[in-house]
Design an enzyme around this catalytic site. Structure first.
Site, PDB file in Angstrom:
ATOM      1  N   GLU A  75     -14.566 -78.008  43.549  1.00 48.47           N
ATOM      2  CA  GLU A  75     -15.244 -76.741  43.841  1.00 48.47           C
ATOM      3  C   GLU A  75     -14.260 -75.594  43.758  1.00 48.47           C
ATOM      4  O   GLU A  75     -13.107 -75.712  44.178  1.00 48.47           O
ATOM      5  CB  GLU A  75     -15.871 -76.805  45.226  1.00 48.47           C
ATOM      6  CG  GLU A  75     -16.574 -75.525  45.607  1.00 48.47           C
ATOM      7  CD  GLU A  75     -17.915 -75.788  46.235  1.00 48.47           C
ATOM      8  OE1 GLU A  75     -18.585 -74.814  46.579  1.00 48.47           O
ATOM      9  OE2 GLU A  75     -18.273 -76.958  46.388  1.00 48.47           O
ATOM     10  N   CYS A  95     -13.501 -79.969  49.377  1.00 51.38           N
ATOM     11  CA  CYS A  95     -12.292 -79.508  50.047  1.00 51.38           C
ATOM     12  C   CYS A  95     -11.276 -80.636  49.988  1.00 51.38           C
ATOM     13  O   CYS A  95     -11.643 -81.807  50.129  1.00 51.38           O
ATOM     14  CB  CYS A  95     -12.622 -79.149  51.494  1.00 51.38           C
ATOM     15  SG  CYS A  95     -11.206 -78.566  52.430  1.00 51.38           S
TER      16      CYS A  95
END
Length: 497
Positions: free
Chosen positions: A386, A352
């Site tokens: 990600e 993140c």
């Protein structure tokens, strides 16, 4: 055919009419005053706040970041409103799902029938066979578990790197219907989803109920910020005009007096971790989620206000947080951060990433991305963020990939093949290939792929260099990085149940 259309492919007719304050309900579209103009907006929620009726609205053809709570006076009832369509299509779909569930129940072996009741919700709303299997094997959990409030890692099907829109944890249409539904006396499946969502234990998806932002404003340091999205702060903070957040320990308070008392006692002047990078401009701190759980949970709560696709969990143990700060005489002020799994099976170097809104559009996002790849280079690995990325994250990464690859080709630091570019930039070959394809830099010659610097790419590169002379860019200096890849035991890199 698009969802929501009937069998003939034509959209259902829109019912219009005049409304009063008493007849307005969730789903109604009305003209609302916004910046001196009348704009069509959909009512997403209605609440009594401080004795007055307020409406949470989404403006059509505008980003959902602009959704807001408005007073009743801003709704123009002199014009016709659009009433929400009946839920016939949703009922048909629910019936079809129920029939499908009954058929699958009959096909199940006898030894699994005992587990049917416990995993009913997960199995019916799961978008992937993998999540169904994992739900069967998990022990039952209470849906009111105080909100696995804040780790951001995308362990749900939504945030795994499959890149498919139909891999959601819950059925998208059913969740959207729940977002617009009214509260009934008996718990339905949609309400159970809402309970899970409000406790912070499900993926926050734009089609879910989390469309309704719960905080009005936050004050952090010298900045007052309007949040963009829902974050599972305690419910009483939803009624506060301002939530005060300590910019050093990230504790949150609903009243100025409480915040002032805290600031008089708070001794933290930087993120509670090791400073692994420092130059004349900024510092980076490495924080272990296992050792600083409260601070990392507060960080995840804060970041959820500005990240839509973010899964929240209480347990931050499996992650490292790398926080970028600017320094002054008062301490180190948080600018942004990225988190990283201690051990990623897929080889991701970022789980993140966020630059706080008051520091955006100043080049800090590029520095965060550059630092994440510098860590991957120290680890002798190829890194990739990600997936899926947020909209702003995707823009930032594409710009960084393009700038890095073109610069290496122009400077002659890398050979003209994908593998060499990937090794030099510590990027995966997939990211290099997609960037080259987006720039239209791949040609076929004699049955071989050739990388070509097009005129448009060269002109853009020269233009950026001219701009850089007027306003130099700050870059990460690898010689200032004092860091070795940490080694963790099996217990310290997994969830500490």
């Amino acid at each position: 055919m698009a969802g929501g259309h009937d069998a003939t492919g034509t959209p259902p007719p829109v019912e219009k009419g005049f409304a009063t304050m008493a007849t307005l309900r969730v789903g109604v579209k009305a003209m609302v005053e916004k910046d001196g103009e009348k704009r069509k907006a959909e009512i997403l929620s209605i609440q009594q706040r401080k004795g007055k009726t307020t409406f949470y609205v989404h403006y059509e053809e505008f980003n959902k970041r602009l959704d807001e709570w408005i007073a009743a006076e801003r709704i123009d009832l002199s014009q016709e409103v659009e009433w929400p369509a009946p839920d016939k299509a949703d009922k048909k779909k629910a019936g079809a799902q129920q029939t499908k569930a009954q058929q699958s129940k009959k096909a199940e072996p006898p030894n699994k029938n005992l587990k049917r009741q416990r995993s009913k919700l997960d199995r019916e709303f799961s978008g992937t066979p993998e999540s169904s299997a994992s739900n069967i094997n998990k022990p039952p959990k209470s849906s009111k578990a105080g909100g696995k409030e804040n780790d951001e890692q995308a362990t749900s099907a939504v945030d795994t790197p499959k890149g498919e829109d139909d891999d959601d944890l819950v059925d998208v249409n059913a969740a959207a219907a729940a977002a617009q539904g009214t509260v009934a006396e008996n718990y339905s499946r949609e309400e159970e989803i809402e309970k899970l969502r409000t406790s912070g234990s499900m993926t926050q998806n734009q089609t879910e109920i989390s469309r309704v932002r719960n905080l009005e404003k936050i004050q952090m340091g010298k900045a007052e910020i309007e949040p963009w999205y829902f974050s599972p702060y305690p419910q009483e903070f939803g009624d506060a005009d301002m939530v005060y957040i300590c910019e050093f320990c990230l504790s949150y308070f609903g009243e100025m007096k409480q915040f002032e008392r805290h600031r008089a006692k708070c001794t933290l002047a930087h993120p509670p971790g090791n400073e692994i990078y420092r130059d004349d401009f900024l510092s980076f701190f490495e924080i272990d989620g296992r050792r600083q759980r409260t601070w990392c949970r507060n960080l995840c709560l804060l970041s959820k206000l500005f990240l839509d696709h973010k899964t929240l969990y209480y347990d931050v143990d499996p992650f490292l947080f790398y926080c970028m700060c600017t320094r002054d005489e008062y301490g180190c002020h948080l600018v942004g951060y990225f988190s990283k799994e201690k051990e990623s099976a897929e080889g991701y170097n970022v789980a993140c990433i966020l630059t706080l809104p008051q520091y955006q559009r100043k080049g800090f996002g590029r520095l965060l991305i550059q630092f994440s790849y510098e860590l991957s280079r120290r680890e002798n690995k190829l890194g990739s963020p990600e997936k899926p990325l947020s909209d702003l994250g995707l823009l930032g990464y594409r710009a960084y990939w393009q700038e890095t690859i073109v610069e290496m080709l122009m400077d002659g630091r890398a050979e003209g093949n994908i593998e060499d570019l990937a090794t030099s930039a510590a990027m995966t070959t997939n990211d290099v290939l997609h960037t080259l394809q987006n720039l239209n830099m791949i040609r076929t010659s004699r049955n071989q792929h050739v990388i070509v610097l097009t005129d448009a790419v060269v002109q853009q590169y020269e233009k950026s260099k001219e701009k850089e002379k007027l306003k130099p860019k700050h870059n990460i200096d690898a010689t200032n990085l004092v860091w070795k890849p940490p080694v963790f035991t099996a217990s310290s890199r997994t969830w500490n149940w």
